[in-house]
Design a protein around this motif. Structure first.
Motif, PDB file in Angstrom:
ATOM      1  N   GLN A 132      17.681   8.352 -28.884  1.00 11.06           N
ATOM      2  CA  GLN A 132      18.396   8.205 -30.101  1.00 11.06           C
ATOM      3  C   GLN A 132      20.352   8.488 -30.059  1.00 11.06           C
ATOM      4  O   GLN A 132      19.474   9.784 -30.768  1.00 11.06           O
ATOM      5  N   PHE A 200      22.477   8.286 -23.204  1.00 17.49           N
ATOM      6  CA  PHE A 200      22.979   6.350 -23.430  1.00 17.49           C
ATOM      7  C   PHE A 200      23.765   6.310 -22.072  1.00 17.49           C
ATOM      8  O   PHE A 200      24.484   7.351 -21.496  1.00 17.49           O
ATOM      9  N   SER A 233      25.221   0.281 -30.055  1.00 16.89           N
ATOM     10  CA  SER A 233      25.109   0.508 -28.507  1.00 16.89           C
ATOM     11  C   SER A 233      26.284   1.335 -29.097  1.00 16.89           C
ATOM     12  O   SER A 233      26.368   2.892 -28.115  1.00 16.89           O
ATOM     13  N   GLN A 236      26.560   5.003 -30.226  1.00 18.87           N
ATOM     14  CA  GLN A 236      25.546   5.571 -29.439  1.00 18.87           C
ATOM     15  C   GLN A 236      26.259   6.455 -28.907  1.00 18.87           C
ATOM     16  O   GLN A 236      26.560   7.577 -28.393  1.00 18.87           O
ATOM     17  N   GLU A 237      26.746   5.565 -27.552  1.00 16.69           N
ATOM     18  CA  GLU A 237      27.515   5.789 -26.261  1.00 16.69           C
ATOM     19  C   GLU A 237      28.521   6.592 -26.876  1.00 16.69           C
ATOM     20  O   GLU A 237      29.023   7.898 -26.881  1.00 16.69           O
TER      21      GLU A 237
END
Length: 444
Positions: A132, A200, A233, A236-237
Motif C-alpha cells: 500500500q 500500484f 487510489s 497511491q498512484e
C-alpha cells in the motif's frame, strides 16, 4: 555479532540475512532479510529513518529482531513481525514492525493491538510495511484513534518505497563494495516475481462508473464510497509516480502538498475529494531536485485527458512576445507533436495555446489580440487524449506512468528558470551590450 534479547521482549530472534524460515512463509523471510541489512548498511538505515525523525550517526548502533512478542502481559498472543532498536549514547529508540506482501492489507485491529502493546512496553513507534502506498511515512493506510498516537507514533513504508531508497543509494555506493553487493542482492530479491512486492497498477473498482457519471453530466457525491475510493487510489498512484520518477532521475522526488495537509492525511483526503466533486479533476504535483518548476499532472474526467505540465516565468529582459517565445524554444531542441506551449498574459486576457512545431515557424502565432501585450508566464504541456482507455482501471495508470517519464525526458530535464542578469556598472560602455539581446532574439 551476539546480542542479548531486550527486556521489553518476551520472545524474539535476531533478524537473519539467511533466515531458517519455511519457504512458504515468504512474508517473514522477506522481512527478516530487510531487517538484517539495516545494522550493516548505515546509509540505508539513515535514508529510511531520517524522514521519521531518527538520525543515524557514526556512534549509532542498530539491532533488529524478528518473530517478537512484546513484554505486555495482555498482548502475549500478538506477534509483530519485527523490532528495530536504535541506540545512540544513552538514548534508545524502538519500533515494532508489521509487514505484509502481495495483496495483503495492513489490518486496522492488528495495528491497534500493536500500538497498545508498544505503549505498555515503552516502545516508541509502530512501523507497517506493505504494498500500500502513502504520500508520507507518517500517513498510515489505516485509521486508528488519535488517542493511541499520543505516546506511540505510527509510520508506514511501502516495499516500493524501500526499493527506491535502495536503488538510489546503490548507484552512489562505489566506495564500499561489500555494502553495494548486499544492496544489489536485496534489489534482486525485491524485483523477483515471487517476492510478493507489487507496484500500484489499477484504480478502484468503481472507477469506470465514476468517470461515466461525470461524462454523462451527472454529479458526484463527497460521501459516495466510489468517490472516496477514487481519491484513495489516486493518492497511491501519486506516491508510486514519485517513486518511479525518483528511480528515473536517480534522486528523491517529493510529492507537493498544501502546508495544511502535510501533517494530516484526513485534511488532504477531504480537499482532494472536494476538487474531484467540484471540478471533476484529479491533480498531483512533484518536486524534482534542481528542476525549473514542479511537474504537474491533471486528469480531466469530463474530457478524458491527462495533462502534464511545467510553468516558467517569462524573461523580463525580452521585450516582445516573439523574443520571449524564442527564449523558451531554445531549451526544447526536440519538436514532439504532442507538446503545446501555453502563454499567460497580464490583466484579464485569456491564455493562448500553440504547438511547439508551429512556434518554430512563427513565434508570434501565440500572440493575444493585443499586439502590445507580452506574455508574463509560460506553461509547457503534454496533453494525452486517452479516449476509451481513460475508463480502464489499468490502462489509465499505464498511460500516466508512460507519459510522465516521457514528459520529463522531453521537457523537465531541459527547462531552466529565467534569472535577471547582474546589474551593469553605471555609465559603463559594456552596458550597451544588453540592448543587442532583443535584436538577436528577433532574428531567430
Amino acid at each position: 555479532m551476539k546480542s542479548q534479547r531486550p527486556e521489553y521482549l518476551k520472545q524474539g530472534e535476531r533478524a537473519r540475512l539467511f533466515p531458517t524460515i519455511s519457504e512458504t512463509n515468504r512474508e517473514n523471510r522477506l522481512t527478516s532479510v530487510f531487517l538484517a541489512l539495516l545494522p550493516y548498511i548505515p546509509a540505508f538505515s539513515a535514508d529510511l529513518l531520517l524522514p521519521i525523525g531518527i538520525r543515524i550517526g557514526q556512534r549509532s548502533r542498530i539491532e533488529c529482531w524478528t518473530e517478537v512478542v512484546p513484554c505486555s502481559s495482555s498482548h502475549l498472543d500478538k506477534r509483530p513481525d519485527g523490532l528495530i532498536v536504535v541506540k545512540a549514547g544513552q538514548r534508545i529508540w524502538k519500533a515494532l514492525v508489521e509487514a505484509k506482501i502481495r495483496n495483503n492489507q495492513i489490518n486496522e485491529e492488528q495495528v491497534k493491538n500493536y500500538l497498545e502493546a508498544a505503549k505498555e512496553c515503552g516502545i516508541d513507534a509502530v512501523i507497517t510495511i506493505s504494498n500500500q502506498f502513502v504520500a508520507r511515512p507518517e500517513f498510515a493506510p489505516v485509521n486508528v484513534p488519535k488517542t493511541l498516537l499520543r505516546r506511540v507514533k505510527l509510520y508506514h513504508w511501502s516495499w516500493t518505497y524501500i526499493r527506491t531508497h535502495c536503488e538510489i543509494l546503490h548507484r552512489d555506493m562505489t566506495d564500499n563494495p561489500e555494502q553495494a553487493f548486499l544492496l544489489d542482492e536485496f534489489l534482486r530479491l525485491l524485483e523477483h516475481k515471487d517476492s510478493g512486492v507489487q507496484r500500484f497498477s489499477q484504480m478502484n473498482p468503481g472507477w469506470k462508473q465514476l468517470v461515466q457519471t461525470v461524462t454523462n453530466q451527472g454529479s458526484l457525491s463527497k460521501n459516495d464510497p466510489d468517490t472516496i475510493d477514487c481519491i484513495g487510489s489516486w493518492h497511491q498512484e501519486e506516491r508510486d509516480l514519485s517513486l518511479q520518477l525518483s528511480r528515473h532521475v536517480g534522486a528523491k522526488v517529493q510529492t507537493v502538498m498544501a502546508r495544511k495537509s502535510i501533517g494530516d492525511s484526513e485534511i488532504r483526503l477531504k480537499d482532494d475529494i472536494s476538487k474531484l466533486v467540484n471540478d471533476n479533476v484529479l491533480y498531483a504535483a512533484f518536486r524534482i531536485p534542481n528542476c525549473a518548476s514542479d511537474l504537474e499532472i491533471t486528469a480531466h474526467l469530463m474530457a478524458r485527458t491527462v495533462t502534464f505540465g511545467m510553468k516558467l516565468n517569462a524573461p523580463l529582459d525580452r521585450k516582445s512576445t516573439k523574443a520571449r517565445v524564442n527564449w523558451l524554444l531554445r531549451m526544447l531542441p526536440v519538436d514532439d507533436s504532442s507538446l503545446i506551449l501555453r502563454a499567460y498574459w497580464p490583466s484579464r486576457s485569456d491564455p493562448t495555446d500553440a504547438s511547439i512545431a508551429d512556434l518554430r515557424i512563427d513565434g508570434s502565432v501565440i500572440q493575444t489580440g493585443n499586439p502590445k501585450v507580452v506574455p508574463s508566464r509560460f506553461e509547457v504541456l503534454l496533453i494525452d487524449n486517452l479516449g476509451g482507455d481513460f475508463l480502464g482501471r489499468q490502462k489509465f495508470i499505464e498511460r500516466i506512468e508512460k507519459n510522465i517519464t516521457l514528459f520529463y525526458d522531453l521537457v523537465g530535464q531541459r527547462l531552466r528558470a529565467w534569472q535577471p542578469p547582474p546589474p551593469k556598472p553605471i555609465h559603463s560602455p559594456d552596458s550597451i551590450e544588453s540592448s543587442t539581446v532583443e535584436e538577436n532574439d528577433e532574428l531567430h
